[in-house]
Scaffold this active site. Sequence first.
Site, mmCIF file in Angstrom:
data_model
loop_
_atom_site.group_PDB
_atom_site.id
_atom_site.type_symbol
_atom_site.label_atom_id
_atom_site.label_comp_id
_atom_site.label_asym_id
_atom_site.label_seq_id
_atom_site.Cartn_x
_atom_site.Cartn_y
_atom_site.Cartn_z
ATOM 1 N N ARG A 70 109.004 15.019 62.990
ATOM 2 C CA ARG A 70 107.445 14.267 62.965
ATOM 3 C C ARG A 70 106.496 15.026 62.599
ATOM 4 N NH1 ARG A 70 106.270 12.317 68.999
ATOM 5 N NH2 ARG A 70 104.469 11.546 67.699
ATOM 6 N N ASN A 102 96.798 10.129 69.910
ATOM 7 C CA ASN A 102 97.836 10.658 68.862
ATOM 8 C C ASN A 102 97.857 12.024 68.863
ATOM 9 O OD1 ASN A 102 97.855 7.921 68.308
ATOM 10 N ND2 ASN A 102 96.487 7.854 66.635
ATOM 11 N N HIS A 119 96.971 13.725 74.496
ATOM 12 C CA HIS A 119 98.472 13.784 74.631
ATOM 13 C C HIS A 119 98.768 15.125 74.053
ATOM 14 C CE1 HIS A 119 99.063 9.451 75.830
ATOM 15 N NE2 HIS A 119 98.816 10.057 76.581
ATOM 16 N N CYS A 127 104.610 28.537 74.557
ATOM 17 C CA CYS A 127 105.432 28.994 75.460
ATOM 18 C C CYS A 127 105.407 28.335 76.760
ATOM 19 C CB CYS A 127 105.394 30.434 75.786
ATOM 20 S SG CYS A 127 106.708 31.222 76.750
ATOM 21 N N CYS A 149 108.878 36.724 76.223
ATOM 22 C CA CYS A 149 108.936 36.726 77.743
ATOM 23 C C CYS A 149 109.829 36.247 78.502
ATOM 24 C CB CYS A 149 107.466 36.137 78.082
ATOM 25 S SG CYS A 149 107.599 34.482 77.967
ATOM 26 N N GLY A 186 94.372 0.396 68.305
ATOM 27 C CA GLY A 186 95.724 0.321 67.707
ATOM 28 C C GLY A 186 96.638 1.250 69.132
ATOM 29 N N PRO A 213 95.885 -6.132 65.717
ATOM 30 C CA PRO A 213 96.408 -7.279 65.296
ATOM 31 C C PRO A 213 97.045 -8.066 66.497
ATOM 32 C CG PRO A 213 97.583 -5.485 64.281
ATOM 33 C CD PRO A 213 96.473 -4.798 65.125
ATOM 34 N N GLU A 214 97.400 -7.497 67.527
ATOM 35 C CA GLU A 214 98.048 -8.285 68.698
ATOM 36 C C GLU A 214 97.377 -8.087 70.024
ATOM 37 O OE1 GLU A 214 102.217 -7.138 68.807
ATOM 38 O OE2 GLU A 214 102.504 -7.131 66.722
ATOM 39 N N ALA A 230 93.511 -1.682 62.027
ATOM 40 C CA ALA A 230 92.561 -0.822 61.854
ATOM 41 C C ALA A 230 91.692 -0.447 60.595
ATOM 42 C CB ALA A 230 93.021 0.526 62.622
HETATM 43 P P1 OAD Z 1 102.324 1.630 71.028
HETATM 44 O O1 OAD Z 1 103.436 1.749 70.327
HETATM 45 O O2 OAD Z 1 102.651 1.280 72.686
HETATM 46 O O3 OAD Z 1 101.187 0.525 70.720
HETATM 47 C C1 OAD Z 1 100.695 0.586 69.108
HETATM 48 C C2 OAD Z 1 99.735 -0.557 69.081
HETATM 49 O O4 OAD Z 1 99.325 -0.658 67.968
HETATM 50 C C3 OAD Z 1 100.174 -2.117 69.288
HETATM 51 O O5 OAD Z 1 99.457 -2.745 70.345
HETATM 52 C C4 OAD Z 1 100.146 -2.596 67.989
HETATM 53 O O6 OAD Z 1 99.893 -3.980 68.063
HETATM 54 C C5 OAD Z 1 98.931 -1.825 67.556
HETATM 55 N N1 OAD Z 1 98.972 -1.749 65.903
HETATM 56 C C6 OAD Z 1 99.991 -1.705 65.040
HETATM 57 N N2 OAD Z 1 99.638 -1.670 63.650
HETATM 58 C C7 OAD Z 1 98.260 -1.474 63.687
HETATM 59 C C8 OAD Z 1 97.227 -1.346 63.121
HETATM 60 N N3 OAD Z 1 97.603 -1.500 61.456
HETATM 61 N N4 OAD Z 1 95.773 -1.453 63.414
HETATM 62 C C9 OAD Z 1 95.955 -1.451 64.550
HETATM 63 N N5 OAD Z 1 96.530 -1.766 65.486
HETATM 64 C C10 OAD Z 1 97.791 -1.601 65.270
HETATM 65 O O7 OAD Z 1 101.510 2.802 70.786
HETATM 66 P P2 OAD Z 1 100.726 3.617 71.878
HETATM 67 O O8 OAD Z 1 99.716 2.907 72.467
HETATM 68 O O9 OAD Z 1 99.796 4.464 71.028
HETATM 69 O O10 OAD Z 1 102.666 9.015 74.630
HETATM 70 O O11 OAD Z 1 101.329 4.523 72.954
HETATM 71 C C11 OAD Z 1 100.594 5.183 73.876
HETATM 72 C C12 OAD Z 1 101.441 6.485 74.196
HETATM 73 O O12 OAD Z 1 102.982 5.990 74.357
HETATM 74 C C13 OAD Z 1 101.588 7.470 73.068
HETATM 75 O O13 OAD Z 1 100.591 8.117 73.093
HETATM 76 C C14 OAD Z 1 103.039 8.182 73.318
HETATM 77 C C15 OAD Z 1 103.793 7.125 73.716
HETATM 78 O O14 OAD Z 1 104.853 7.345 74.683
HETATM 79 C C16 OAD Z 1 103.218 10.100 74.746
HETATM 80 O O15 OAD Z 1 104.038 10.608 73.966
HETATM 81 C C17 OAD Z 1 102.705 10.901 75.879
#
Ligand code: OAD
Length: 253
Positions: A70, A102, A119, A127, A149, A186, A213-214, A230
């Site tokens: 990643r 992110n 996050h 460590c 350690c 997003g 978008p959703e 975005a």
């Molecule tokens: P998700 O995968 O849950 O949601 C991503 C969102 O981005 C969805 O609502 C999509 O519709 C939207 N999306 C996709 N393409 C897009 C674009 N081009 N422009 C704008 N929006 C778009 O991801 P997160 O909400 O980031 O946590 O997830 C939250 C947390 O869950 C992450 O930080 C991570 C994960 O588990 C940890 O790892 C602690």
Amino acid sequence: MTGDLAEVRERLRRASSVCALTGSGISAESGLPTFRGVNGLWRTHRVEDLASPAGFARDPLLVWTWYNERRAAHLRAVPNAGHVALAALERRSTDFTLATQNVDSLHLRAGSVNVLELHGHLREARCDRCGARVPLDGELAPDAIAHVCGGRFRPDIVWFGEALPRDAFARAAEAAARADVVLVIGTSGLVEPAASLATRAPRGDAFVVEINPEETAISRHADVALRGTASDVLPRLLAGESETAVAHGGSMP
Ligand code: OAD
């Protein structure tokens, strides 16, 4: 969307304080996968193996193999027009806070300054015993996981079941509470407490804008939903201003 865009533009112009919350969707157009969408990371990988303290205790090498990949993908990726527009919005604002879920560092590389990484991030390993840190410029080699350690280096990010960095979250909550305009970009809004920055923290008279978008769990809390990506919508919020011409790219943090 045209009328809504004009209203959001005007609200942003008048705002004394702006707070943005971003999720993985803002980096989708930089080629990084989201978590829950088609090809999302949590559709093809097991959270409990890769993003939990118990998973790391069971198999640190598996966890590091995944995070090394990643981190390499983050370094190959380039900030997109959405990241760049948020950095431009910060430069013209008197009080601007960007809270991101992110860990890809793309906001910093796009030039955003007041960034709260809720996050964590993948620029360093930490460590798990003494808190020592090492930079993660390339990958962490298997023989570098053990620390002198007696602890083990782990990615400097927040896993499921763990608390968010206290200071970052407190500052994000304060910023969301004082903002006239809250932009939510997003994110599915399914992960707490980050989602509460959009749903519970804003004042009653704050103007909450979703850019996605959703439809999401955030949508019913938003005053306006701009249904687009975005990188399409964010530059249009700044349209007509010279700063949006900032080139994409940026240096590695
Ligand atoms: P998700 O995968 O849950 O949601 C991503 C969102 O981005 C969805 O609502 C999509 O519709 C939207 N999306 C996709 N393409 C897009 C674009 N081009 N422009 C704008 N929006 C778009 O991801 P997160 O909400 O980031 O946590 O997830 C939250 C947390 O869950 C992450 O930080 C991570 C994960 O588990 C940890 O790892 C602690």
